[in-house]
Each structure stands twice: as C-alpha cells, then as structure tokens.
Design a protein around this motif. Structure first.
Motif, short mmCIF file in Angstrom:
data_model
loop_
_atom_site.label_atom_id
_atom_site.label_comp_id
_atom_site.label_asym_id
_atom_site.label_seq_id
_atom_site.Cartn_x
_atom_site.Cartn_y
_atom_site.Cartn_z
N UNK A 125 0.80 -1.23 0.00
CA UNK A 125 0.00 0.00 0.00
C UNK A 125 0.84 1.29 0.00
N UNK A 126 1.99 1.28 0.67
CA UNK A 126 2.85 2.47 0.61
C UNK A 126 4.32 2.03 0.73
N UNK A 127 5.23 3.00 0.56
CA UNK A 127 6.65 2.65 0.48
C UNK A 127 7.20 2.21 1.84
N UNK A 162 13.36 -8.60 -3.79
CA UNK A 162 14.12 -7.36 -3.96
C UNK A 162 13.25 -6.13 -3.76
N UNK A 163 13.77 -5.16 -3.02
CA UNK A 163 13.16 -3.84 -2.93
C UNK A 163 14.04 -2.94 -3.80
N UNK A 164 13.71 -2.86 -5.08
CA UNK A 164 14.58 -2.21 -6.06
C UNK A 164 14.81 -0.73 -5.77
N UNK A 165 13.86 -0.10 -5.10
CA UNK A 165 13.96 1.33 -4.81
C UNK A 165 15.28 1.66 -4.10
N UNK A 166 15.71 0.77 -3.21
CA UNK A 166 16.94 1.00 -2.45
C UNK A 166 18.16 0.32 -3.06
N UNK A 218 18.04 1.31 -9.97
CA UNK A 218 17.11 2.43 -9.91
C UNK A 218 17.88 3.76 -9.92
N UNK A 219 17.32 4.75 -10.61
CA UNK A 219 18.05 6.00 -10.88
C UNK A 219 18.54 6.70 -9.61
N UNK A 220 17.85 6.47 -8.46
CA UNK A 220 18.22 7.20 -7.24
C UNK A 220 19.65 6.90 -6.77
N UNK A 232 8.90 6.85 -8.59
CA UNK A 232 9.00 6.64 -7.14
C UNK A 232 7.71 6.04 -6.60
N UNK A 233 6.58 6.51 -7.12
CA UNK A 233 5.28 6.03 -6.66
C UNK A 233 5.16 4.52 -6.88
N UNK A 234 5.61 4.03 -8.02
CA UNK A 234 5.46 2.59 -8.32
C UNK A 234 6.62 1.77 -7.78
N UNK A 235 7.84 2.20 -8.06
CA UNK A 235 9.01 1.40 -7.63
C UNK A 235 9.13 1.43 -6.10
N UNK A 236 8.73 2.55 -5.49
CA UNK A 236 8.80 2.69 -4.03
C UNK A 236 7.89 1.72 -3.29
N UNK A 237 6.86 1.22 -3.96
CA UNK A 237 5.92 0.29 -3.30
C UNK A 237 6.11 -1.15 -3.78
#
Ligand SMILES: *Cc1c(COP(=O)(O)O)cnc(C)c1O
Length: 398
Positions: A296-298, A317-321, A326-328, A362-367
């Motif tokens: 539901x959220x990051x 995998x939590x790709x956001x981190x 991921x571009x970040x 961020x909205x999609x990859x973050x979750x």
C-alpha cells in the motif's frame, strides 16, 4: 531464473565437442573444428525459437545493446530514451557510443510509461529503449505507435524476459531490434554472452561486422577480409555458445517450472488484502522469472523487504533502495563520473539528473517488491514459501 540451477550432462556434452577440437573461436579454422560451429548453431537455433530472421551473438547483454545501437547508426549526440528502472547497462551501452541516455518514468507495468516517452521526444531523439524488467514487458503496442509517429527505432532490452511474448511474438522481436543477456544469473546462461535479434538485414550485417573489428566475413581467408568500417571486439567464444545451445534446449521446461511456482505464490498472495500486482499490458505473456507486487505504501514495502529476509524468504528485492537498478543510486551518472574525459556531446547534452523529478517512478518502484522465481524449488518448498510470505505480509498490512 536462473538457468545455472539446472545444469549438467547436456551442457558438458556440448562443451566437450569444442574441447575435443580445441577450436575456441567462432570464425575460421575450418579444417580443425570437426564441423562444430557452436556460435552459428546457437544463432540458427535462437532465430528458429524466436521466429526472427537474424540473430547476432556477442560477448554479453551490455555488448548486445551497444552493438544493436551501433548497427542502427546511433552515435554521438543521438538521444536514446530509457527507463529510470533498469540495470546500469542501459546507460553504459548508450554512453559507450557517445549517445545520450534520456531517463523517463516507469508506470504500473514497471517499464517505460508511453505518455512520459512521448513528452521526452525532441529532434535529437533516435531510439526508444524499453526494458522488460523482471520477466514482464512494456506496452509495446503503444510504444510502437509512438515510434512510428516520430520515425524512431524501438529497441527492446529483453535481457530479463526471455521466453515471454507480446501479441504472440517472442519478446525482443516486436520492435526493430531486441537484446538478450546470457550472463550467469539470467534465465538461460552461456556463462557470459548476449544476442541481438532483428528482422532488418542491414542491421544484422552491421552487427556481424561491428562485433568483430569491422571484418566483412566475406570468403574463408580471414586475412583477406575487407573492413568497410571500424568496429570493435564483442565476439562470443565457442565455449560460451556451446553452453547456450544446451541451455536453450531447456528453455521451454524452465518457463513451465517458473509459471507453476509463480502461480502458486501469486494465488496465495492474492488473498492478502492490500496487495496488488504489477500490471501486464494486454496481449502480453510474462516469462514468470519474477513475481512483482505492490504494497500500500513505500514504508510498508521497505518493512516487507526487511521482514521477508529476516524470516528466511530469500530472493525478494526492494529495487527502490538497490544500488544498480534504480536511478536514485546512479550518482555516477548524474555527476558524470567517468574514468576518462567525456565527449563534447555528452558533456553538453547529458541532462543533470540529480534534481530530476521522477515522482511517478517513485510512486510505483517505491511500493514494489519483486521476488525471484527459482527453478530448483520442489512444489512443497514453494507452498511453504507462499505461506510464509502470506504470514509476514498480512502482519504488516493493516
Ligand atoms: C543483465 C542485464 C543486462 C546486461 O547483460 P550482461 O550480459 O550482464 O552484460 C542488460 N539489461 C538488463 C535488463 C539486464 O538484466
């Protein structure tokens, strides 16, 4: 995924063919090789399997992307649209030619957002490069319409999605060019290796020459070949190609196993309220290499990733981190860290990504959490894993 899990007699027999003659190179040495042309055989087998006219094997997936771009004449200052969520190889291959990677948002497919793609197009844009991350694909139909409207090439990075299809066509063969990787952790492996696929004869001829120093491969005397243009060495060895021949024979079985394991876990997770799944474009069939879902959220996604790991559920995998995907975490790209002096074009045209707004990504990859689907699990192990995941995730979502 990955193919190295199921590996044995088939691969050994193929490699032994090569070791017996000792001819490790794909070109030449005709009288010594006992009729074995493993790279050529694998190209033919892949072309049949994918129902595509031409295949060029190369030394890696990254090499495949570079060779594919070069085969279409992409060079200094040309812009290539790529997603914020991919492997670093995407921008590496573009920059290797002095071309400019233009990062664009991903949507609920976790691949290029067609609306964002169209917004990023300008007079320098030459290629749209969707990356079929984690076994599922971009909306190729919409991207093709956009490419046709603006006379751009569609280059599919299918490195993580071999075996998937879109509108009945093998992923990688829908656009003008497609690329595969056979590195050690991909669905089928050569150890190291990659392939460019295309129905365009000119691109094939260019790829064939560019990947071998510009040799035109006309006639059997290597020393007498012409050099219509400058190339590089992106050749695959016979040993690697031999492994790939054996692995390709296993691909259909791999996809069946992946689909079975994926389906068991997905059905279990579907019962957890609050979990949604990555969207697959209409007409698409995944390769089932990963199961990707949204929390539901990051904050809950981050927690899920930690707790899954702690409770022994590996491969999620939590790709956001993640440092690579991921571009970040691509500070080396945004601050233009290069070992050598960058070209004039790259210096002038590479956008400053340090301040870029990719809130949609961020909205999609973050979750998102993506779980690797293994080939070696027994049905019991998959069921246990599914139950454990339901337990962990239900406790987080309230
Ligand atoms: C693995 C991979 C590549 C690069 O392939 P290598 O064979 O490791 O060079 C490129 N793109 C994607 C999406 C990948 O997963």
């Amino acid at each position: 995924m990955p193919g190295f899990e199921l590996f044995g007699d088939l691969e050994r027999a193929q490699v032994n063919d090569v070791l017996q003659s000792g001819v490790l190179m794909r070109y030449g040495f005709d009288s010594m090789r006992n009729g074995h042309y493993k790279a050529l055989e694998l190209e033919t087998a892949l072309s049949k399997k994918m129902d595509v006219d031409h295949v060029q094997l190369v030394s890696s997936g990254t090499a495949a992307l570079t060779v594919a771009l070069a085969s279409a004449g992409i060079g200094a200052g040309d812009e290539v649209i790529m997603p914020t969520f991919t492997f670093v190889a995407s921008f590496e291959s573009i920059l290797a030619l002095g071309a400019i990677p233009i990062l664009v948002d991903v949507d609920e497919t976790l691949t290029l957002d067609p609306v964002a793609v169209e917004k990023a197009i300008n007079h320098r844009t030459k290629v749209v490069m969707p990356v079929h991350m984690c076994g599922s694909m971009a909306n190729l139909k919409e991207l093709k319409v956009i490419c046709d409207r603006h006379s751009l090439l569609l280059l599919e990075d299918a490195c993580q999605a071999i075996g998937g299809t879109f509108e009945g066509k093998a992923l990688g063969t829908y656009g003008d060019l497609g690329c595969f990787s056979f590195d050690y952790v991909k669905t089928i492996t050569c150890g190291e290796g990659g392939a460019v696929v295309t129905n365009n004869e000119k691109f094939k001829i260019n790829a064939d020459r560019y990947s071998d120093h510009g040799h035109d491969h006309i006639g059997s005397d290597r020393g007498a070949e012409g050099h219509p243009f400058m190339g590089y060495n992106y050749r695959i060895s016979e040993l690697n190609a031999a492994v790939g021949l054996a692995q390709l024979k296993r691909l259909d079985d791999f996809i069946v196993i992946q689909k079975r394991n994926y389906t068991i876990i997905r059905e279990a997770l579907s019962k957890v309220e609050g979990i949604t799944f990555r969207s697959v474009p209409e007409g698409g069939e995944e390769s089932y290499a990963f199961l990707s879902f949204f929390m539901p959220d990051s904050e809950q996604a981050k927690k899920a990733s930690d707790l899954l790991k702690k409770s022994g559920v590996d491969g999620c995998f939590y790709w956001y981190d993640n440092n690579w995907h991921y571009y970040r975490k691509w500070q080396h790209l945004s601050t233009k860290q290069s070992l050598t002096k960058l070209s004039f074009e790259v210096n002038e045209l590479l956008p400053d990504y340090s301040e870029a707004d990719f809130s949609k990504s961020d909205h999609w990859v973050g979750r998102n959490i993506s779980c690797l689907i293994k080939l070696s699990w027994s049905e019991n192990e998959v069921l246990e894993r599914a139950n454990k995941m339901v337990e962990v995730l239900s406790a987080i979502i309230r």
